[in-house]
Enzyme design. Structure first.
Site, PDB file in Angstrom:
ATOM      1  N   GLY A  15       0.779  -1.241   0.000  1.00  0.00           N
ATOM      2  CA  GLY A  15       0.000   0.000   0.000  1.00  0.00           C
ATOM      3  C   GLY A  15       0.809   1.289   0.000  1.00  0.00           C
ATOM      4  N   VAL A  18      -0.861   3.957  -2.384  1.00  0.00           N
ATOM      5  CA  VAL A  18      -2.121   4.494  -1.848  1.00  0.00           C
ATOM      6  C   VAL A  18      -1.828   5.435  -0.675  1.00  0.00           C
ATOM      7  CG1 VAL A  18      -4.234   3.832  -0.616  1.00  0.00           C
ATOM      8  CG2 VAL A  18      -3.535   2.580  -2.662  1.00  0.00           C
ATOM      9  N   LYS A  38       8.778   8.805  -7.627  1.00  0.00           N
ATOM     10  CA  LYS A  38       8.900   7.338  -7.664  1.00  0.00           C
ATOM     11  C   LYS A  38      10.169   7.073  -8.466  1.00  0.00           C
ATOM     12  CE  LYS A  38       7.528   2.945  -7.547  1.00  0.00           C
ATOM     13  NZ  LYS A  38       7.113   2.111  -6.415  1.00  0.00           N
ATOM     14  N   SER A  42       8.537  -0.830 -11.859  1.00  0.00           N
ATOM     15  CA  SER A  42       8.633  -1.880 -12.864  1.00  0.00           C
ATOM     16  C   SER A  42       7.269  -2.524 -13.055  1.00  0.00           C
ATOM     17  CB  SER A  42       9.696  -2.909 -12.480  1.00  0.00           C
ATOM     18  OG  SER A  42       9.617  -3.235 -11.125  1.00  0.00           O
ATOM     19  N   GLY A 114       9.496   4.220  -2.371  1.00  0.00           N
ATOM     20  CA  GLY A 114      10.493   3.215  -2.726  1.00  0.00           C
ATOM     21  C   GLY A 114       9.909   2.173  -3.671  1.00  0.00           C
TER      22      GLY A 114
HETATM   23  N1  LIG Z   1      -6.451   0.950   1.916  1.00  0.00           N
HETATM   24  C1  LIG Z   1      -6.671   0.370   0.734  1.00  0.00           C
HETATM   25  N2  LIG Z   1      -7.940   0.190   0.297  1.00  0.00           N
HETATM   26  C2  LIG Z   1      -8.192  -0.405  -0.893  1.00  0.00           C
HETATM   27  N3  LIG Z   1      -7.247  -0.848  -1.725  1.00  0.00           N
HETATM   28  C3  LIG Z   1      -5.969  -0.698  -1.342  1.00  0.00           C
HETATM   29  C4  LIG Z   1      -5.616  -0.079  -0.106  1.00  0.00           C
HETATM   30  N4  LIG Z   1      -4.277  -0.073  -0.012  1.00  0.00           N
HETATM   31  C5  LIG Z   1      -3.818  -0.661  -1.119  1.00  0.00           C
HETATM   32  N5  LIG Z   1      -4.815  -1.041  -1.917  1.00  0.00           N
HETATM   33  C6  LIG Z   1      -4.724  -1.742  -3.216  1.00  0.00           C
HETATM   34  O1  LIG Z   1      -3.796  -2.803  -3.056  1.00  0.00           O
HETATM   35  C7  LIG Z   1      -2.915  -2.886  -4.167  1.00  0.00           C
HETATM   36  C8  LIG Z   1      -1.485  -2.660  -3.695  1.00  0.00           C
HETATM   37  O2  LIG Z   1      -1.384  -1.339  -3.147  1.00  0.00           O
HETATM   38  P1  LIG Z   1      -0.225  -0.352  -3.592  1.00  0.00           P
HETATM   39  O3  LIG Z   1      -0.108  -0.343  -5.076  1.00  0.00           O
HETATM   40  O4  LIG Z   1      -0.454   0.954  -2.920  1.00  0.00           O
HETATM   41  O5  LIG Z   1       1.022  -1.130  -2.953  1.00  0.00           O
HETATM   42  P2  LIG Z   1       2.571  -0.783  -3.089  1.00  0.00           P
HETATM   43  O6  LIG Z   1       3.205  -1.100  -1.779  1.00  0.00           O
HETATM   44  O7  LIG Z   1       2.711   0.595  -3.591  1.00  0.00           O
HETATM   45  O8  LIG Z   1       3.064  -1.826  -4.186  1.00  0.00           O
HETATM   46  P3  LIG Z   1       4.435  -1.776  -5.075  1.00  0.00           P
HETATM   47  O9  LIG Z   1       5.441  -2.521  -4.280  1.00  0.00           O
HETATM   48  O10 LIG Z   1       4.025  -2.475  -6.324  1.00  0.00           O
HETATM   49  O11 LIG Z   1       4.789  -0.334  -5.296  1.00  0.00           O
HETATM   50  C9  LIG Z   1      -3.411  -1.841  -5.164  1.00  0.00           C
HETATM   51  O12 LIG Z   1      -4.309  -2.457  -6.053  1.00  0.00           O
HETATM   52  C10 LIG Z   1      -4.145  -0.835  -4.297  1.00  0.00           C
HETATM   53  O13 LIG Z   1      -5.161  -0.145  -4.984  1.00  0.00           O
HETATM   54 MG   LIG Z   2       3.597   1.268  -5.305  1.00  0.00          MG
END
Ligand SMILES: Nc1ncnc2c1ncn2[C@@H]1O[C@H](COP(=O)(O)OP(=O)(O)OP(=O)(O)O)[C@@H](O)[C@H]1O
Ligand SMILES: [Mg+2]
Length: 234
Positions: A15, A18, A38, A42, A114
């Site tokens: 997340g 988000v 960012k 990838s 990150g």
């Molecule tokens: N609080 C939330 N409510 C609903 N969906 C969420 C929430 N947090 C994350 N998601 C969903 O979960 C998935 C992963 O979240 P996100 O892309 O923010 O993770 P990330 O840590 O940035 O991943 P990455 O390592 O790929 O950058 C996405 O589809 C996002 O929309």
């Molecule tokens: Mg991400």
């Protein structure tokens, strides 16, 4: 003086994107001019609507080009070093740091998302943690709210300190109303006791309803923004 936060997580897909978008919008409410970066993504072309950069640009309402947000984008959905190898290139850390200088010159606060977690390779033994160390800003850790998170979050905090980073806090993300997990009510306490890092909030799962409005609202409602701002006001 430029300030910022490096946002990491206990792993990929937890997340960061988000939470970064929500924090940017919440910090704007507190009067900050917020930039987003960012350094490496990838799995997508730079202008794909599913890419982290485009999601951040869209949610935060950034009108500048996507190149102001993303330094490197690789199509293969693998860790940055491997994605770069497949694209027959190498990631140049100086290009990332130069890009960051441009962002710092334009904004009061810059949020840097990150890639994956801290030990993800960027190039030849140089990890996300090494990049975060060079940037030098406090580290925010996004983690899962459920069983298992104490171990993952404490490990991330310990590695962060071992690498010379300064964890400023943890945000637990994605708690569903339907989650039946007796550890949920206690995980923050154990993380704080074992890692000596504040848990700044637990953000609920938004389902399909992720919009600028909802991410701003959940961050303002569920994250201790006063404490978060204190940690960047050093
Ligand atoms: N609080 C939330 N409510 C609903 N969906 C969420 C929430 N947090 C994350 N998601 C969903 O979960 C998935 C992963 O979240 P996100 O892309 O923010 O993770 P990330 O840590 O940035 O991943 P990455 O390592 O790929 O950058 C996405 O589809 C996002 O929309
Ligand atoms: Mg991400």
């Amino acid at each position: 003086m430029s300030r910022g936060i490096f946002i990491t997580a206990t792993g990929t897909g937890i997340g960061k994107t988000v939470i970064t978008a929500g924090l940017a919008l919440a910090l704007q409410d507190y009067g900050f001019d917020v930039g987003i970066m960012k350094p490496v993504q990838s799995g997508h072309e730079i202008d794909s609507p599913e890419s982290d950069g485009m999601i951040l640009k869209e949610l935060v309402g950034i009108t500048e080009s996507i190149e102001t947000v993303v330094t490197y984008s690789f199509p293969e959905p693998v860790a940055p070093q491997l994605a770069a190898e497949i694209a027959e290139t190498e990631i140049d850390r100086m290009r990332i740091l130069q890009h960051l200088e441009e962002r710092k010159a334009k904004h009061d606060v810059v949020l840097v998302e990150g890639a994956g977690g801290l030990m993800v390779p960027i190039r030849n033994g140089y990890s996300v943690a090494d990049l975060a160390k060079e940037i030098g800003w406090p580290l925010l850790i996004v983690a899962n709210p459920l069983l298992g998170t104490v171990n993952h979050t404490v490990l991330t905090t310990l590695v962060a300190r071992h690498m010379g980073l300064h964890p400023m806090g943890v945000i637990l993300n994605g708690l569903r109303e339907t989650d039946e997990d007796p550890s949920v009510a206690h995980n923050s306490r154990f993380i704080e006791q074992m890692a000596q890092v504040p848990v700044l909030g637990t953000v609920p799962w938004l389902g399909e309803a992720i919009t600028s409005h909802t991410v701003r609202q959940v961050i303002c409602q569920h994250v201790n923004m006063t404490e978060l701002i204190k940690s960047i006001d050093y």
